[in-house]
Enzyme design. Structure first.
Site, short mmCIF file in Angstrom:
data_model
loop_
_atom_site.label_atom_id
_atom_site.label_comp_id
_atom_site.label_asym_id
_atom_site.label_seq_id
_atom_site.Cartn_x
_atom_site.Cartn_y
_atom_site.Cartn_z
N ASP A 8 23.44 -4.71 35.78
CA ASP A 8 23.72 -4.27 37.15
C ASP A 8 23.26 -5.39 38.08
OD1 ASP A 8 20.95 -4.06 37.35
OD2 ASP A 8 20.94 -1.96 37.99
N HIS A 9 23.22 -5.09 39.38
CA HIS A 9 22.81 -6.12 40.36
C HIS A 9 21.36 -6.57 40.14
CE1 HIS A 9 21.89 -2.16 41.86
NE2 HIS A 9 20.95 -2.67 42.64
N CYS A 65 18.93 -4.49 33.58
CA CYS A 65 18.89 -3.94 34.94
C CYS A 65 17.58 -4.41 35.56
CB CYS A 65 19.05 -2.41 34.95
SG CYS A 65 17.70 -1.46 34.23
N THR A 67 14.48 -3.10 35.82
CA THR A 67 13.34 -2.92 34.92
C THR A 67 13.73 -2.89 33.45
OG1 THR A 67 13.63 -0.52 35.03
CG2 THR A 67 12.10 -1.52 36.63
N HIS A 98 12.61 -2.66 12.15
CA HIS A 98 12.45 -1.22 11.96
C HIS A 98 13.56 -0.38 12.60
CE1 HIS A 98 7.84 -1.29 11.00
NE2 HIS A 98 8.54 -2.11 10.23
N ARG A 132 12.88 3.17 4.26
CA ARG A 132 12.47 4.33 5.06
C ARG A 132 12.98 4.23 6.50
NH1 ARG A 132 8.32 0.80 4.79
NH2 ARG A 132 6.98 0.48 6.61
N HIS A 133 13.17 3.01 6.97
CA HIS A 133 13.65 2.85 8.35
C HIS A 133 15.12 3.27 8.44
CE1 HIS A 133 9.89 0.99 9.15
NE2 HIS A 133 10.10 0.09 8.20
C1 RB5 Z 1 18.52 -0.87 40.90
O1 RB5 Z 1 17.94 -1.00 42.14
C2 RB5 Z 1 17.48 -0.47 39.85
O2 RB5 Z 1 17.10 0.85 40.06
C3 RB5 Z 1 18.02 -0.67 38.47
O3 RB5 Z 1 18.35 -2.02 38.30
C4 RB5 Z 1 17.08 -0.35 37.33
O4 RB5 Z 1 15.85 -1.01 37.47
C5 RB5 Z 1 16.92 1.07 37.00
O5 RB5 Z 1 16.19 1.46 36.06
#
Ligand code: RB5
Length: 144
Positions: A8-9, A65, A67, A98, A132-133
């Site tokens: 995403d952005h 993304c 995070t 795993h 097992r995995h």
């Molecule tokens: C976008 O602002 C942000 O929420 C997205 O990139 C991500 O971090 C969501 O989990």
């Protein structure tokens, strides 16, 4: 191995850096978007990637993304997708050994490009241990 990448952005800048890095060493990443820094919705990008993996258009996916959390949650809603957020080097190794992840995920606002490149390398050099995995992955696939 065909590798696709999408973000995403919040992951756009890191995605572009990775595409550039791999191009320089002769590896083409298939870019599923997003194609600008304009705001977009990470579930849409996760969907594109899940479809590419499940249709065998790509063997491995890289999703980004801000995070890495939202796009991981979204990707893992698709049956057959195992998306792993590679937040350190040990996890990068275990995600293959795993979990046999078919999508690896990073945070564009939380990770440095050098760390991400190293973790991709660690993941790609590790081997799924099976045994097992494999049984545990089968349980996930069967919803047990
Ligand atoms: C976008 O602002 C942000 O929420 C997205 O990139 C991500 O971090 C969501 O989990």
């Amino acid at each position: 191995m065909k590798i696709a990448i999408a973000s995403d952005h919040g992951g756009f800048e890191l995605k572009q850096k990775l595409i550039e890095h791999y191009k320089e060493i002769g590896i083409t990443l298939s870019d599923l978007g997003t194609h600008s820094a304009d705001s977009c919705d990470y579930p849409d990008m996760a969907k594109k990637m899940a479809e590419a993996i499940l249709s065998h258009d790509a063997d491995l996916g890289i999703l980004i993304c801000g995070t890495g959390i939202g796009i991981s949650i979204a990707a893992n809603r698709y049956h057959g997708i195992r998306a792993a957020l590679l937040y350190d080097d040990y996890v990068a190794e275990m995600a293959k050994k795993h979990n046999n992840a078919n999508i690896i995920v990073f945070g564009g606002r939380t990770m440095k490009v050098d760390d991400v490149i190293r973790r991709i390398d660690i993941f790609n050099h590790a081997e799924f241990e099976g045994g097992r995995h494999n049984r545990r992955i089968q349980k996930i696939e069967e919803g047990r």
